[in-house]
Design an enzyme around this catalytic site. Structure first.
Site, PDB file in Angstrom:
ATOM      1  N   HIS A  70      40.404 -35.581 -12.011  1.00  0.00           N
ATOM      2  CA  HIS A  70      40.313 -36.573 -13.092  1.00  0.00           C
ATOM      3  C   HIS A  70      39.401 -37.691 -12.622  1.00  0.00           C
ATOM      4  O   HIS A  70      39.536 -38.180 -11.489  1.00  0.00           O
ATOM      5  CB  HIS A  70      41.688 -37.121 -13.449  1.00  0.00           C
ATOM      6  CG  HIS A  70      42.593 -36.064 -13.969  1.00  0.00           C
ATOM      7  ND1 HIS A  70      42.480 -35.556 -15.238  1.00  0.00           N
ATOM      8  CD2 HIS A  70      43.577 -35.368 -13.362  1.00  0.00           C
ATOM      9  CE1 HIS A  70      43.377 -34.602 -15.394  1.00  0.00           C
ATOM     10  NE2 HIS A  70      44.048 -34.457 -14.267  1.00  0.00           N
TER      11      HIS A  70
ATOM     12  N   TYR B  66      35.033 -44.147 -17.807  1.00  0.00           N
ATOM     13  CA  TYR B  66      34.397 -42.930 -17.304  1.00  0.00           C
ATOM     14  C   TYR B  66      32.984 -43.142 -16.761  1.00  0.00           C
ATOM     15  O   TYR B  66      32.396 -42.209 -16.221  1.00  0.00           O
ATOM     16  CB  TYR B  66      34.375 -41.867 -18.402  1.00  0.00           C
ATOM     17  CG  TYR B  66      35.759 -41.508 -18.865  1.00  0.00           C
ATOM     18  CD1 TYR B  66      36.606 -40.752 -18.060  1.00  0.00           C
ATOM     19  CD2 TYR B  66      36.238 -41.941 -20.089  1.00  0.00           C
ATOM     20  CE1 TYR B  66      37.885 -40.436 -18.474  1.00  0.00           C
ATOM     21  CE2 TYR B  66      37.521 -41.627 -20.500  1.00  0.00           C
ATOM     22  CZ  TYR B  66      38.338 -40.878 -19.690  1.00  0.00           C
ATOM     23  OH  TYR B  66      39.613 -40.564 -20.098  1.00  0.00           O
TER      24      TYR B  66
END
Length: 148
Positions: free
Chosen positions: A100, A22
């Protein structure tokens, strides 16, 4: 234009959790990036984050009444099993984009399934935080097509 960005479970832990997936930018960095995009496009962008499924559903339903013109949602892990969030998204008619940060098609098998994507007009994944900016552009384009 009024756009609502909804971030689900654990998105508030950006920069803390699984940095290799991330990235290092924290949640405040994401908020700043989106805020700059809002100024650039002249949009009123509200950002909502919750780790609670019911709160996310409530906010989607509130969007019906508060004149929200587009929803961008990163449901987090709810993507893979929350039919309740999927049904809430399907209940509102404004343009919706699922985002996402990682490429969910190249992750664990359970992450490759999205029960919420069919209730959205587009799905953007694997673009990092820029996926949110792409989603804003998509919503703006969908709005301009609606008006022409």
């Amino acid at each position: 234009m009024k756009i609502l960005i909804i971030n689900g479970a654990n998105i508030n832990f950006l920069g803390i959790r699984e940095k290799a997936i991330y990235g290092n930018t924290d949640y405040d960095g994401l908020l700043k990036l989106i805020g700059e995009k809002g100024k650039e496009c002249g949009c009123d962008i509200e950002i909502f984050q919750s780790n609670h499924e019911g709160a996310i559903i409530d906010r989607i339903q509130d969007a019906y009444y508060d004149k929200t013109e587009g929803i961008i949602i990163n449901p987090g892990a709810y993507t893979h099993y929350s039919y309740a969030i999927r049904d809430a998204l399907a209940s509102v008619t404004m343009p919706k984009v699922e985002v996402h940060i990682s490429d969910i098609t190249k992750r664990e098998p359970f992450r490759q399934n999205s029960v919420t994507k069919d209730a959205c007009d587009a799905q953007i994944y694997g673009r990092g935080l820029d996926g949110y900016l792409d989603a804003v552009d998509f919503i703006l384009g969908a709005d301009s097509k609606k008006k022409s």
